[in-house]
Design an enzyme around this catalytic site. Sequence first.
Site, PDB file in Angstrom:
ATOM      1  N   ARG A  47       0.833  -1.097   0.237  1.00  0.00           N
ATOM      2  CA  ARG A  47      -0.015   0.023  -0.047  1.00  0.00           C
ATOM      3  C   ARG A  47       0.723   1.272   0.111  1.00  0.00           C
ATOM      4  O   ARG A  47       0.445   2.205  -0.704  1.00  0.00           O
ATOM      5  CB  ARG A  47      -1.128  -0.001   1.259  1.00  0.00           C
ATOM      6  CG  ARG A  47      -2.084   1.098   1.016  1.00  0.00           C
ATOM      7  CD  ARG A  47      -2.940   0.808   2.054  1.00  0.00           C
ATOM      8  NE  ARG A  47      -2.629   0.601   3.576  1.00  0.00           N
ATOM      9  CZ  ARG A  47      -3.414   0.512   4.618  1.00  0.00           C
ATOM     10  NH1 ARG A  47      -4.761  -0.136   4.301  1.00  0.00           N
ATOM     11  NH2 ARG A  47      -2.671   0.578   5.780  1.00  0.00           N
ATOM     12  N   LYS A  50      -2.703   6.375   1.547  1.00  0.00           N
ATOM     13  CA  LYS A  50      -2.428   6.892   2.972  1.00  0.00           C
ATOM     14  C   LYS A  50      -1.466   7.943   2.937  1.00  0.00           C
ATOM     15  O   LYS A  50      -0.501   7.997   3.344  1.00  0.00           O
ATOM     16  CB  LYS A  50      -1.834   5.669   3.791  1.00  0.00           C
ATOM     17  CG  LYS A  50      -2.780   5.872   5.137  1.00  0.00           C
ATOM     18  CD  LYS A  50      -2.289   4.253   5.446  1.00  0.00           C
ATOM     19  CE  LYS A  50      -2.927   4.457   7.175  1.00  0.00           C
ATOM     20  NZ  LYS A  50      -4.269   4.273   7.440  1.00  0.00           N
ATOM     21  N   GLU A  52     -16.221   6.316   3.741  1.00  0.00           N
ATOM     22  CA  GLU A  52     -15.898   5.638   4.756  1.00  0.00           C
ATOM     23  C   GLU A  52     -15.704   6.673   6.022  1.00  0.00           C
ATOM     24  O   GLU A  52     -16.467   7.849   5.791  1.00  0.00           O
ATOM     25  CB  GLU A  52     -14.356   5.183   4.642  1.00  0.00           C
ATOM     26  CG  GLU A  52     -13.452   6.198   4.117  1.00  0.00           C
ATOM     27  CD  GLU A  52     -12.067   5.480   4.009  1.00  0.00           C
ATOM     28  OE1 GLU A  52     -11.601   4.764   4.914  1.00  0.00           O
ATOM     29  OE2 GLU A  52     -11.379   5.891   3.013  1.00  0.00           O
TER      30      GLU A  52
HETATM   31  C1  LIG Z   1      -5.419   3.435   7.467  1.00  0.00           C
HETATM   32  C2  LIG Z   1      -6.858   3.842   7.326  1.00  0.00           C
HETATM   33  C3  LIG Z   1      -7.717   2.756   7.197  1.00  0.00           C
HETATM   34  C4  LIG Z   1      -7.813   1.478   7.936  1.00  0.00           C
HETATM   35  O1  LIG Z   1      -6.844   0.706   7.218  1.00  0.00           O
HETATM   36  P1  LIG Z   1      -6.000  -0.636   8.143  1.00  0.00           P
HETATM   37  O2  LIG Z   1      -4.948  -1.044   7.065  1.00  0.00           O
HETATM   38  O3  LIG Z   1      -7.519  -1.494   8.170  1.00  0.00           O
HETATM   39  O4  LIG Z   1      -5.609  -0.288   9.241  1.00  0.00           O
HETATM   40  C5  LIG Z   1      -8.983   3.256   6.872  1.00  0.00           C
HETATM   41  N1  LIG Z   1      -9.394   4.294   6.395  1.00  0.00           N
HETATM   42  C6  LIG Z   1      -8.387   5.378   6.219  1.00  0.00           C
HETATM   43  C7  LIG Z   1      -8.738   6.709   5.505  1.00  0.00           C
HETATM   44  C8  LIG Z   1      -7.076   5.120   6.537  1.00  0.00           C
HETATM   45  O5  LIG Z   1      -6.010   5.916   6.381  1.00  0.00           O
END
Ligand SMILES: *Cc1c(COP(=O)(O)O)cnc(C)c1O
Length: 340
Positions: A81, A183, A219
């Site tokens: 990622r 991210k 989300e």
């Molecule tokens: C990090 C993150 C998540 C959760 O991802 P995981 O890999 O399950 O920790 C969900 N939404 C956003 C916007 C994130 O930055």
Amino acid sequence: MGANLDWGNLGFAYVRTPYRYVSDFKDGKWDEGRLTGEDKIVMSECAGVLQYAQTCFEGLKAYTTADGKIVTFRPDLNAERMENSAKRLEMPVFPKERFLEAVDKVVAANRDYVPPYGSGATLYIRPFMFGSSEVIGVKPAKEYQFRMFCTPVGPYFKEGVRPIVIRVSDFDRAAPRGTGHIKAGLNYAMSLHAIVDAHNNGFEENMYLDPATRTYVEETGGANFIFITKDGKLVTPLSDSILPSITRRSICYVAEHYLGLKVEHRKVKFEEVKDFAECGLCGTAAVISPVGIINDHGKEIKLPSGMKKMGEITKKLYDTLTGIQMGKIEAPEGWIREIK
Ligand SMILES: *Cc1c(COP(=O)(O)O)cnc(C)c1O
């Protein structure tokens, strides 16, 4: 042995640990990298990260399993990622094998800070990368730093699992065809006002809808949604601007292969939400946080699972996934990486 911290009462805050990993990118390549005790970064006031927010990050955990091993959960997916995040931000990719090696080194070097099994606490690992050389005209930096530190964090549900109340946000988290799927720190900078405002109004999180039409569920600021239908199916929203949560992808696998549930990864209309039986937020921090009420501009959607406990299927998913993480249930091939 052990740093002798009050594991059960740790919060989610930075605690400086002795070692972090650093590698610098210069003249078109990464140096060999090193562990260091230095937690301060000195760079130009004109660094790319400071001027144009050229930075991305990851988050994962190390913890002690029932049989006393120190492990991490699917760190290869964090590495992949981060590779995608770096590409989208015109940053050099930090190679996957080196990312995994850095995780191993940082955790091993800070072994005393890995909370014991049963404490509910974990060692949170924060890999990140930023443009470190000077940039004043808008363009990618020439030099970068990849860094990974760790900090022990307390149990997410200190007083037991408690369903939360969230609201439908009037702000947007990510633009269509923007950076919602990576991210990037910039996505979080954008969401700070919305989350402070939500908290000021008594809500724990924001439910973001798709910014183009405001009809589909996206989300929250830092966790993906899972929904359970009244006939026991797991539904997770599909969108190009959602961050692909590793927890969510793992839950979908567990639902299908361990619990025999039907899983649908598809667009979810906000209109449908009132008909779901259970709702949860998933991410590394809490694994799953159950949602009891979704407030849509004063109109409350009360999930039938209520405000007292996790929904029944959500609980099964939670118990199975945390059981796999803690070494009590056999993990799918490649999910658990032991730190020697
Ligand atoms: C990090 C993150 C998540 C959760 O991802 P995981 O890999 O399950 O920790 C969900 N939404 C956003 C916007 C994130 O930055």
